[in-house]
Design an enzyme around this catalytic site. Structure first.
Site, PDB file in Angstrom:
ATOM      1  N   ARG A   1       0.854  -1.191   0.000  1.00 21.34           N
ATOM      2  CA  ARG A   1       0.000   0.000   0.000  1.00 21.34           C
ATOM      3  C   ARG A   1       0.887   1.238   0.000  1.00 21.34           C
ATOM      4  O   ARG A   1       1.813   1.344   0.806  1.00 21.34           O
ATOM      5  CB  ARG A   1      -0.876   0.002   1.258  1.00 21.34           C
ATOM      6  CG  ARG A   1      -1.680   1.288   1.389  1.00 21.34           C
ATOM      7  CD  ARG A   1      -2.661   1.235   2.513  1.00 21.34           C
ATOM      8  NE  ARG A   1      -2.026   1.404   3.810  1.00 21.34           N
ATOM      9  CZ  ARG A   1      -2.686   1.291   4.964  1.00 21.34           C
ATOM     10  NH1 ARG A   1      -3.961   0.970   4.972  1.00 21.34           N
ATOM     11  NH2 ARG A   1      -2.058   1.475   6.097  1.00 21.34           N
TER      12      ARG A   1
ATOM     13  N   GLU B   1     -12.429   2.225   1.265  1.00 17.21           N
ATOM     14  CA  GLU B   1     -12.517   2.664   2.665  1.00 17.21           C
ATOM     15  C   GLU B   1     -13.562   3.748   2.842  1.00 17.21           C
ATOM     16  O   GLU B   1     -13.889   4.136   3.959  1.00 17.21           O
ATOM     17  CB  GLU B   1     -11.166   3.235   3.114  1.00 17.21           C
ATOM     18  CG  GLU B   1     -10.047   2.230   3.071  1.00 17.21           C
ATOM     19  CD  GLU B   1      -8.706   2.877   3.349  1.00 17.21           C
ATOM     20  OE1 GLU B   1      -8.237   2.750   4.485  1.00 17.21           O
ATOM     21  OE2 GLU B   1      -8.134   3.504   2.443  1.00 17.21           O
TER      22      GLU B   1
ATOM     23  N   ASN C   1     -11.674  -1.136   8.677  1.00 15.96           N
ATOM     24  CA  ASN C   1     -11.639  -0.214   9.825  1.00 15.96           C
ATOM     25  C   ASN C   1     -12.153   1.171   9.436  1.00 15.96           C
ATOM     26  O   ASN C   1     -13.013   1.738  10.103  1.00 15.96           O
ATOM     27  CB  ASN C   1     -10.216  -0.079  10.389  1.00 15.96           C
ATOM     28  CG  ASN C   1      -9.648  -1.405  10.835  1.00 15.96           C
ATOM     29  OD1 ASN C   1     -10.319  -2.430  10.731  1.00 15.96           O
ATOM     30  ND2 ASN C   1      -8.428  -1.408  11.332  1.00 15.96           N
ATOM     31  N   ASP C   2     -11.614   1.704   8.334  1.00 15.71           N
ATOM     32  CA  ASP C   2     -12.056   3.022   7.898  1.00 15.71           C
ATOM     33  C   ASP C   2     -13.447   2.970   7.276  1.00 15.71           C
ATOM     34  O   ASP C   2     -14.256   3.867   7.491  1.00 15.71           O
ATOM     35  CB  ASP C   2     -11.057   3.625   6.894  1.00 15.71           C
ATOM     36  CG  ASP C   2      -9.952   4.391   7.614  1.00 15.71           C
ATOM     37  OD1 ASP C   2     -10.188   4.824   8.762  1.00 15.71           O
ATOM     38  OD2 ASP C   2      -8.852   4.552   7.035  1.00 15.71           O
TER      39      ASP C   2
ATOM     40  N   ARG D   1     -14.059   4.738  16.557  1.00 14.49           N
ATOM     41  CA  ARG D   1     -14.140   3.699  17.584  1.00 14.49           C
ATOM     42  C   ARG D   1     -13.275   4.002  18.801  1.00 14.49           C
ATOM     43  O   ARG D   1     -13.387   3.346  19.830  1.00 14.49           O
ATOM     44  CB  ARG D   1     -13.775   2.340  17.004  1.00 14.49           C
ATOM     45  CG  ARG D   1     -12.356   2.227  16.539  1.00 14.49           C
ATOM     46  CD  ARG D   1     -12.098   0.810  16.125  1.00 14.49           C
ATOM     47  NE  ARG D   1     -10.908   0.746  15.303  1.00 14.49           N
ATOM     48  CZ  ARG D   1     -10.280  -0.365  15.047  1.00 14.49           C
ATOM     49  NH1 ARG D   1     -10.738  -1.490  15.520  1.00 14.49           N
ATOM     50  NH2 ARG D   1      -9.207  -0.358  14.308  1.00 14.49           N
TER      51      ARG D   1
END
Lengths: 585, 89
Positions: free
Chosen positions: A333, A432, A455-456, A466
């Site tokens: 990434r 995301e 997560n995103d 979170r």
């Protein structure tokens, strides 16, 4: 009420027992800079060396027996430090000057320790710990204060320490030690590596709170989730004991899966890959049977020092990962920095909404001089393995096009310079942002693959951070809205024959996994310790059932309903590990 | 008498293989030194060798003086190459 410490999952397993807290030995002494009798001090020093040498040889032998020759070799280095001519000469000079043996040894070893500690290379910095271990051993003999010996442990216990020295680990009795907790350390520290070698559950890096524990206090160590439960209470303890038993049996079954491919019960191939942060994470990924790297987070290269990493530094890191995976796929990434992940030297402005701000691909496209260096390093490394490049936080088609154009420009430049570049490098994007999920069918025309950064995606879909206790209840991986985002992504990808992976925490979650597979995800990338349990779960998963359950989940109203459905349909296969049921996540 | 080398190990001249080289060097009576960026250290001292912090690509020279200098240089050089630590430059 039970308390919980969180650290780094360093070695899987569930360890239960009273704490045995290993306090650092009291090796303080009154320095004596002059007036000591040199001959007498030299004799004391030689005797202490002799005893230390005998200790170390015994420890070396024990280690070779328990852990194998490879682990024992570290003690060869320790023995050499004892015999080091430079150290001995300098100590002798100190003694001639009237110093006591303790003072001379302390001063000389501190100088070397300081040299090691300032080195850039992490491996070299760890040598400071080795020398400290050796010095403490000699000092303990000089002072006549024996080091707290793990060999004295007579009752089963969970070992708690600031950090374990190699000789501590070697002296521990694996029949009695049920688990390891350390205040410092990472996944590649001695403690972590040795704990895995011994098959002992370990959680490292829980912070100084570990040292506030008293010996005898009841602990449960979950080395898979990286958690330590303190004073769990009667009923929880009983439950944990039966689970530990089941865990041990399961562990045996899981290890047999290393080297097999991820497949569902009916034979559908699902690739199980590992998330890594640096080349140092590779050995563990391979140990747990990773079939590839699904996410290599490159930002650590940028955050590790106070300047941008050079093209060469990046090239070497990327190449190390590609070569280390021996031809297995590696998704790297590109830089995901900015927002809450800062690098001070980038001099980014403070933002009111960092998560909605100048980060990841947005920053890279605006500061293309930084991005181009990374792209060049990636292109140059591409000939060393199966590289795939992935852009983070893409929310529009223009961003994907711009990023691809920059990549193509750098590729042409490299070719013109005569550099070697791989022919076809797949270029994918992370999904995301809801905008990207909704537009997946369009993006899939121009992206070779998608990886859902759950997560995103969850955070942006639910507009909930979170980490913020006030709203973290809204961060719901199993909310039907989140599942719909993933469904849109899979549908859009399938339309153009692209594949979809998931690389956020959802990928390693036992409840979410059947739903992801049912929605059409064919690659799951997770932290290495979760790989084998997901592989086993997959082997028992029927694709048709997973598809049916996923379709039903999309019609439900709440995350709680989805969770109940998954439990009802998959039963024991999704039963939560012990510490999960302690809540709080 | 001297010989030039370049570190080839990914991790530089680190503890385990470096210990092996120091062990090989120790039995010789010759005075053996490792020289890099103008600093010379005793090759029989693991800590001095490690404290040079040689990383991949670093160049260094081994020097030997004394009775068995040639043999010491050959043996240590061979150990460096066999351990995958360095190449003759």
């Amino acid at each position: 009420m039970a308390r919980r410490l969180t650290g780094i999952a360093a070695s899987p397993g569930l360890g239960i027992g009273p704490a045995f807290v290993l306090r650092p030995p009291d090796l303080r002494f009154e320095p004596q800079e002059s007036g000591a009798d040199a001959a007498e001090q030299q004799q004391r020093f030689d005797e202490a060396l002799q005893k230390s040498r005998a200790d170390l040889q015994a420890v070396r032998e024990q280690t070779a027996q328990k852990l194998g020759e490879e682990h024992a070799e570290i003690f060869d280095a320790h023995l050499l430090m004892l015999d080091d001519p430079e150290l001995l000469d300098q100590v002798a000079a100190g003694l001639q000057g009237g110093q006591s043996a303790e003072t001379a040894l302390g001063a000389v070893s501190d100088t070397f320790i300081a040299v090691f500690e300032t080195m850039e290379d992490e491996y070299m910095r760890e040598r400071a710990a080795d020398l400290r271990d050796v010095r403490n051993r000699v000092l303990s003999h000089l002072l006549g204060r024996p080091l707290t010996s793990l060999g004295d442990l007579r009752e089963p216990a969970v070992l708690v320490a600031h950090d374990l020295t190699p000789s501590d680990t070697a002296a521990l009795n694996r029949e009695l030690v049920k688990g390891i907790v350390t205040a410092v350390g990472g996944r590649t520290s001695h403690s972590a590596i040795m704990a895995r070698g011994l098959g002992l559950p370990a959680v490292v890096g829980v912070g100084e709170a570990a040292m506030t524990l008293e010996s005898g206090i009841s602990l449960i160590v979950d080395g898979e989730l990286g958690r330590v439960l303190v004073e769990p209470g009667e009923s929880a303890l009983t439950e944990a004991q039966s689970r530990a038993q089941a865990y041990a049996e399961r562990q045996g079954r899981l290890l047999a899966l290393v080297g097999t491919e991820g497949r569902t019960k009916d034979g559908t191939r699902i690739e199980l890959a590992a998330n890594i942060g640096s080349p140092a994470d590779l050995p563990i990924a391979l140990e747990y049977g990773a079939e590839g790297v699904g996410l290599y987070r490159t930002e650590f290269l940028y955050m590790a020092q106070d300047r941008l990493p050079t093209e060469e530094e990046q090239y070497l890191a990327y190449r190390a990962v590609l070569e280390g995976m021996h031809g297995k796929p590696v998704i790297i990434r590109t830089l995901d920095i900015g927002g809450d992940k800062a690098a001070p030297y980038l001099d980014l402005p403070e933002e009111e909404n960092p998560f909605l701000g100048f980060r990841a691909i947005r920053l890279c496209l605006a500061r293309s001089e930084i991005f181009r260096v990374q792209l060049r390093a990636l292109l140059r490394a591409s000939v060393h393995g199966d590289l795939k490049i992935m852009f983070p936080l893409v929310s529009t088609l223009e961003e994907l096009r711009q990023a691809k154009a920059l990549l193509e420009e750098e590729r042409q430049k490299l070719l013109a310079e005569g550099a070697e570049v791989a022919q076809n490098i797949p270029v994918g994007i992370m999904i995301e942002v809801p905008a990207a999920a909704v537009l997946a069918g369009t993006l899939a025309r121009e992206a070779d693959f998608f990886s859902v950064g759950s997560n995103d995606l969850i955070g942006y879909s639910m507009a909930a951070d979170r980490m913020n206790e006030q709203v973290s209840g809204l961060y719901q991986p199993l909310n039907p809205s989140v599942l719909k985002m993933i469904q849109l992504t899979c549908e859009g990808a399938a339309h153009h024959g692209r594949w979809v992976g998931v690389c956020g925490e959802m990928a390693g979650d036992r409840l979410a996994m059947p739903l992801l597979v049912g929605l059409g995800v064919t690659e799951l990338s997770m932290s290495a310790p979760a790989l084998l349990s997901r592989r086993e779960q997959l082997l028992n998963l029927d694709l048709a059932q997973a598809q049916r359950v996923a379709a039903e989940a999309l019609t439900l109203g709440t995350a709680a309903e989805v969770e109940a459905l998954v439990h009802r349909e998959f039963g024991d296969a999704v039963a939560q590990p012990f510490t999960d049921s302690q809540g709080g996540e | 008498m001297e010989q030039k080398f370049v570190v080839t190990d990914e991790h530089g001249l680190h503890a385990r293989p470096a210990s092996a080289v120091v062990k090989v060097a120790t039995p010789f009576t010759a005075d053996l030194k490792l020289v890099s960026v103008g600093k010379a250290v005793n090759l029989k001292s693991l800590m001095s060798v490690l404290s040079m912090g040689l990383t991949k690509g670093s160049e260094f020279t081994l020097t030997a003086e004394g009775e068995d200098a040639q043999q010491a240089l050959d043996t240590v050089g061979q150990a460096l190459v066999e351990q995958g630590l360095a190449q003759r430059a």
